[in-house]
Scaffold this active site. Structure first.
Site, PDB file in Angstrom:
ATOM      1  N   SER A 132       0.853  -1.191   0.000  1.00 46.23           N
ATOM      2  CA  SER A 132       0.000   0.000   0.000  1.00 46.23           C
ATOM      3  C   SER A 132       0.886   1.237   0.000  1.00 46.23           C
ATOM      4  CB  SER A 132      -0.876  -0.001   1.257  1.00 46.23           C
ATOM      5  OG  SER A 132      -1.494   1.258   1.450  1.00 46.23           O
ATOM      6  N   TYR A 173      -1.363  -0.654  10.592  1.00 50.24           N
ATOM      7  CA  TYR A 173      -1.628  -1.011   9.192  1.00 50.24           C
ATOM      8  C   TYR A 173      -0.480  -0.557   8.299  1.00 50.24           C
ATOM      9  CZ  TYR A 173      -3.530  -0.970   4.501  1.00 50.24           C
ATOM     10  OH  TYR A 173      -3.701  -1.166   3.146  1.00 50.24           O
TER      11      TYR A 173
END
Length: 249
Positions: free
Chosen positions: A135, A148
């Site tokens: 990501s 995350y």
């Protein structure tokens, strides 16, 4: 005919990957927790092209049992797409639930590493490809991203480490690092708050699962002497935020 194993194929990027690879002539081993969605995918794309494996990626025993039952026609895996992942919660670090952090790490890091380790011998034997879904959060921190973002930074660095260690084997490794993609990601992250998900994507024209799936397929279709080390993709309407400054903090 080549075979790809796609984790998290019950929705979003993983489901789009299954469709894209079948359309391009591949067989797909589609994994996920929701049997009904995998069966629907088989019904849509054909049992000769898609084999469903129902398991939670964190459950190694269930994973091994499902993979042991893969039909012979699907047994030679040429490409692993480590797509399954999540973010649990949106809280600041000092307010976050430790269980949410652990769930995120177990899904995004431990499960990914474990499956990759299991399939490495086969991928080396077939000079295959590993595509890991990281990501932009691996590079650009944001409020509430804490664990995350850390897990996705791990995925990026793990991909580079694999690439180094696998030198000379013919195995290719890519880290794909998307920005905002409209999937079930935010719905899951917020515990099922559809309104929060709709708010996030409203007016943005975000990327879609199909956009990322086409990128994965493009990488898998490149000549075997070409390796895309990492690729960062964002919608045009998403860019970089300024630094935050706390006054009298």
């Amino acid at each position: 005919m080549k075979t790809v194993l796609v984790t998290g194929a019950t929705a979003g990027i993983g489901e789009a990957c299954a469709r894209a690879f079948v359309r391009s002539g591949w067989r797909v081993i589609a994994t996920g927790r929701r049997a009904d969605r995998l069966e629907a995918l088989v019904g849509e794309l054909g049992a000769d092209r898609v084999h469903p494996c129902v398991f939670d990626v964190r459950d190694e025993a269930a994973r091994d049992a499902a993979l042991a039952a893969v039909p012979a026609a699907f047994a030679g895996i040429d490409c692993l797409v480590n797509n399954a992942g999540l973010a649990a919660g949106t809280s600041l670090a000092q307010q976050a639930r430790l269980d949410d952090w652990k769930t995120t790490i177990e899904t995004n890091v431990t499960a990914l590493v474990s499956l990759t380790h299991k399939l490495l011998p086969a991928l080396i034997a077939r000079k295959g490809l590993i595509v890991n879904l990281s990501s932009v959060a691996a590079t650009y921190p944001y409020t509430g991203g804490n664990v995350y973002g850390g897990t996705k930074a791990f995925v990026r660095q793990f991909s580079l480490g694999l690439r180094s260690d696998l030198s000379g084997t013919g195995v290719r490794v890519t880290s794909i690092e998307p920005g905002m993609v409209e999937t079930e990601f935010t719905f899951v992250r917020t515990g099922g708050d559809q309104e929060a998900s709709d708010r996030l994507y409203a007016g943005v024209n975000p990327l879609t699962g199909a956009d990322i799936a086409e990128t994965v397929l493009w990488i898998a279709s490149l000549p075997p002497h070409m390796n895309i080390n990492a690729i960062e993709i964002m919608p045009v309407n998403q860019s970089f935020a300024g630094f935050q400054v706390a006054r009298n903090g």
